[in-house]
Design an enzyme around this catalytic site. Structure first.
Site, mmCIF file in Angstrom:
data_model
loop_
_atom_site.group_PDB
_atom_site.id
_atom_site.type_symbol
_atom_site.label_atom_id
_atom_site.label_comp_id
_atom_site.label_asym_id
_atom_site.label_seq_id
_atom_site.Cartn_x
_atom_site.Cartn_y
_atom_site.Cartn_z
ATOM 1 N N GLU A 124 12.637 2.779 13.881
ATOM 2 C CA GLU A 124 11.677 3.796 13.440
ATOM 3 C C GLU A 124 10.489 3.792 14.372
ATOM 4 O O GLU A 124 10.509 3.122 15.406
ATOM 5 C CB GLU A 124 11.257 3.522 11.988
ATOM 6 N N ARG A 163 8.029 4.238 -4.986
ATOM 7 C CA ARG A 163 8.089 3.282 -3.873
ATOM 8 C C ARG A 163 7.044 2.179 -4.061
ATOM 9 O O ARG A 163 7.307 1.004 -3.783
ATOM 10 C CB ARG A 163 7.892 3.995 -2.531
ATOM 11 N N ARG A 195 -7.164 -20.499 -1.657
ATOM 12 C CA ARG A 195 -6.137 -20.285 -0.628
ATOM 13 C C ARG A 195 -4.998 -21.285 -0.779
ATOM 14 O O ARG A 195 -5.201 -22.493 -0.733
ATOM 15 C CB ARG A 195 -6.760 -20.417 0.775
ATOM 16 N N TYR A 248 0.820 -1.204 0.000
ATOM 17 C CA TYR A 248 0.000 0.000 0.000
ATOM 18 C C TYR A 248 0.854 1.253 0.000
ATOM 19 O O TYR A 248 2.070 1.201 0.203
ATOM 20 C CB TYR A 248 -0.964 -0.013 1.198
ATOM 21 N N LYS A 303 6.345 -1.908 2.225
ATOM 22 C CA LYS A 303 5.137 -1.279 2.784
ATOM 23 C C LYS A 303 3.960 -2.227 2.559
ATOM 24 O O LYS A 303 3.133 -2.032 1.663
ATOM 25 C CB LYS A 303 4.912 0.091 2.129
ATOM 26 N N HIS A 347 -0.444 -21.189 -0.077
ATOM 27 C CA HIS A 347 0.680 -20.318 0.275
ATOM 28 C C HIS A 347 1.533 -19.928 -0.923
ATOM 29 O O HIS A 347 2.153 -18.875 -0.934
ATOM 30 C CB HIS A 347 1.563 -20.983 1.338
HETATM 31 N N1 PDD Z 1 2.817 5.174 7.463
HETATM 32 N N2 PDD Z 1 7.551 3.909 8.872
HETATM 33 C C1 PDD Z 1 6.377 3.237 8.946
HETATM 34 C C2 PDD Z 1 6.369 1.906 9.607
HETATM 35 C C3 PDD Z 1 5.213 3.792 8.408
HETATM 36 O O1 PDD Z 1 4.054 3.112 8.474
HETATM 37 C C4 PDD Z 1 5.257 5.086 7.814
HETATM 38 C C5 PDD Z 1 4.052 5.759 7.246
HETATM 39 C C6 PDD Z 1 6.505 5.747 7.749
HETATM 40 C C7 PDD Z 1 6.654 7.111 7.104
HETATM 41 O O2 PDD Z 1 6.622 6.982 5.706
HETATM 42 P P1 PDD Z 1 6.112 8.180 4.765
HETATM 43 O O3 PDD Z 1 6.871 9.375 5.135
HETATM 44 O O4 PDD Z 1 6.444 7.709 3.379
HETATM 45 O O5 PDD Z 1 4.634 8.331 4.991
HETATM 46 C C8 PDD Z 1 7.619 5.128 8.294
HETATM 47 C C9 PDD Z 1 1.637 5.615 6.779
HETATM 48 C C10 PDD Z 1 1.402 7.057 6.697
HETATM 49 C C11 PDD Z 1 0.450 4.760 7.174
HETATM 50 O O6 PDD Z 1 0.667 3.571 7.367
HETATM 51 O O7 PDD Z 1 -0.682 5.251 7.241
#
Ligand code: PDD
Length: 280
Positions: A175, A51, A99, A32, A143, A101
Site C-alpha cells: 500500500e 474499524r 510505565r 485512531y 490503525k 510493557h
Molecule cells: N490514513 N493505508 C494507510 C497506511 C493509511 O494510513 C491510510 C489512511 C489508508 C487509507 O485508509 P482510509 O481510506 O480508511 O482513510 C491506507 C489516514 C487518512 C491518516 O493516517 O491520516
C-alpha cells in the site's frame, strides 16, 4: 481556534492536555481513525466506527463508547465547530499508567477527537510517487498511532518532491505510507487483497463498491512489482484525499503521464456516490 473532545469534555484545542504517563505518549499504545464530515453529515461513519471497534479489539482496549454515543459525540463536535466541512481525527489510547510493557489491568482509555478544516480541491488530484521497500511491522491492518516507519518513508517522498511512497514487500505491492493503491493495466483494475500487511481502507472499500456499480471488475489479489511499473494508471485512496491519480512513479511517467480516462470515470462516480451516502 477549534473545539476538541477530550475525556468527556469539549475544550479549546489549545487547552487540551493529557498526562505525560499516557501510554499513547509513552508507547504509541493507541489506535485512531480519520473520517470526513460535510456540514454535520459524515462519510462512511458506520464503516469507520466498525474499524475503530475492530482495532480496539485487536489491541485489547475496551471500547469506550457505543456506536450511538460516538455518533452523538461527533455530531456535537461538528456543531461546536460550525458544521463546516471537516476532517475528524479520533484517538483512543490505553490510558494513563506507570510505565510498564505489560498492559495495565485497570486503565481508563483516553479519548481524544479533534477536527480540522477540509481543503477543497478539484478532483481527482494528480501527484507523483516514489517506491520503497515496505519495512513496517507485520500488523499493518491495525490503525495504530505508532506511525514512525510510515513517517520516515513519507519524508523520503518529501525529499524526492513526491507526494506518497508506494511500498513493496517481497516483490509485491502492499500500500502507500498513508493510502491504499489501485493499478490499471491492460484494461484491468487490480488492488492487493486485505491482509496483515495493509490497512483495510474505508475509501478502498467504497471505490470497490463504485467499480462494481459501474460494471468494472476489480481483481483483488497479489499485485507484483512488474504490474505496478507496467501500469497505465495508478490510483491512491484515502479518507483525506479520496482518489488521487499518479502521473510520475520514481520520476518516470505512468502511462503517458497525462491522461487518466478510467480514473476520471471512477472519480466522478465516487464523488456522486459519496455525497449521496452522507449520514448525520
Ligand atoms: N490514513 N493505508 C494507510 C497506511 C493509511 O494510513 C491510510 C489512511 C489508508 C487509507 O485508509 P482510509 O481510506 O480508511 O482513510 C491506507 C489516514 C487518512 C491518516 O493516517 O491520516
Amino acid at each position: 481556534m477549534s473545539i476538541c473532545f477530550l475525556n468527556n469534555e469539549y475544550v479549546l484545542l489549545s487547552e487540551a492536555k493529557v498526562s505525560v504517563l499516557d501510554r499513547g505518549f509513552i508507547f504509541g499504545d493507541a489506535v485512531y481513525e480519520v473520517l470526513p464530515g460535510f456540514g454535520g453529515k459524515f462519510f462512511a461513519l458506520a464503516q469507520h466506527l466498525e474499524r475503530l471497534n475492530d482495532n480496539l479489539n485487536k489491541v485489547s482496549i475496551d471500547p469506550p463508547y457505543s456506536s450511538k454515543e460516538w455518533e452523538e459525540l461527533l455530531a456535537t463536535l461538528s456543531e461546536k465547530n460550525g458544521n463546516s466541512d471537516l476532517s475528524f481525527y479520533i484517538q483512543v489510547t490505553r490510558g494513563v499508567a506507570e510505565r510498564n510493557h505489560f498492559f495495565p489491568m485497570d486503565c481508563e482509555p483516553t479519548v481524544f477527537v479533534m477536527c480540522t478544516n477540509l481543503k477543497s480541491s478539484s478532483n481527482p488530484l494528480i501527484k507523483s510517487c516514489i517506491t520503497r521497500s515496505d519495512n513496517r511491522w507485520g500488523r499493518c491492518d491495525i490503525k495504530t498511532t505508532s506511525l514512525l516507519p510510515n513517517l520516515m518513508l513519507k519524508n523520503e517522498a518529501l525529499l524526492s518532491d513526491a507526494f506518497e511512497v508506494i511500498l513493496l514487500k517481497n516483490g509485491m505491492l502492499t500500500e502507500g505510507a498513508s493510502s491504499n493503491v489501485f493499478v490499471v493495466s491492460k484494461g484491468r483494475v487490480k488492488t492487493p487483497e486485505v491482509s496483515n500487511f495493509i490497512l483495510p481502507g474505508v475509501t478502498r472499500d467504497f471505490v470497490l463498491q463504485v467499480l462494481n456499480e459501474l460494471g468494472i471488475t476489480c481483481e483483488r489479489r497479489t499485485v507484483i512489482t512488474a504490474e505496478l511499473f507496467d501500469a497505465c494508471e495508478i490510483w491512491l485512496t484515502s479518507s483525506t484525499n479520496d482518489l488521487i491519480g499518479i502521473n510520475l512513479l520514481n520520476g518516470k511517467p505512468v502511462g503517458n503521464g497525462q491522461e487518466y480516462p478510467m480514473l476520471e470515470r471512477v472519480s466522478s462516480a465516487f464523488t456522486e456516490a459519496k455525497m449521496r451516502s452522507l449520514t448525520s
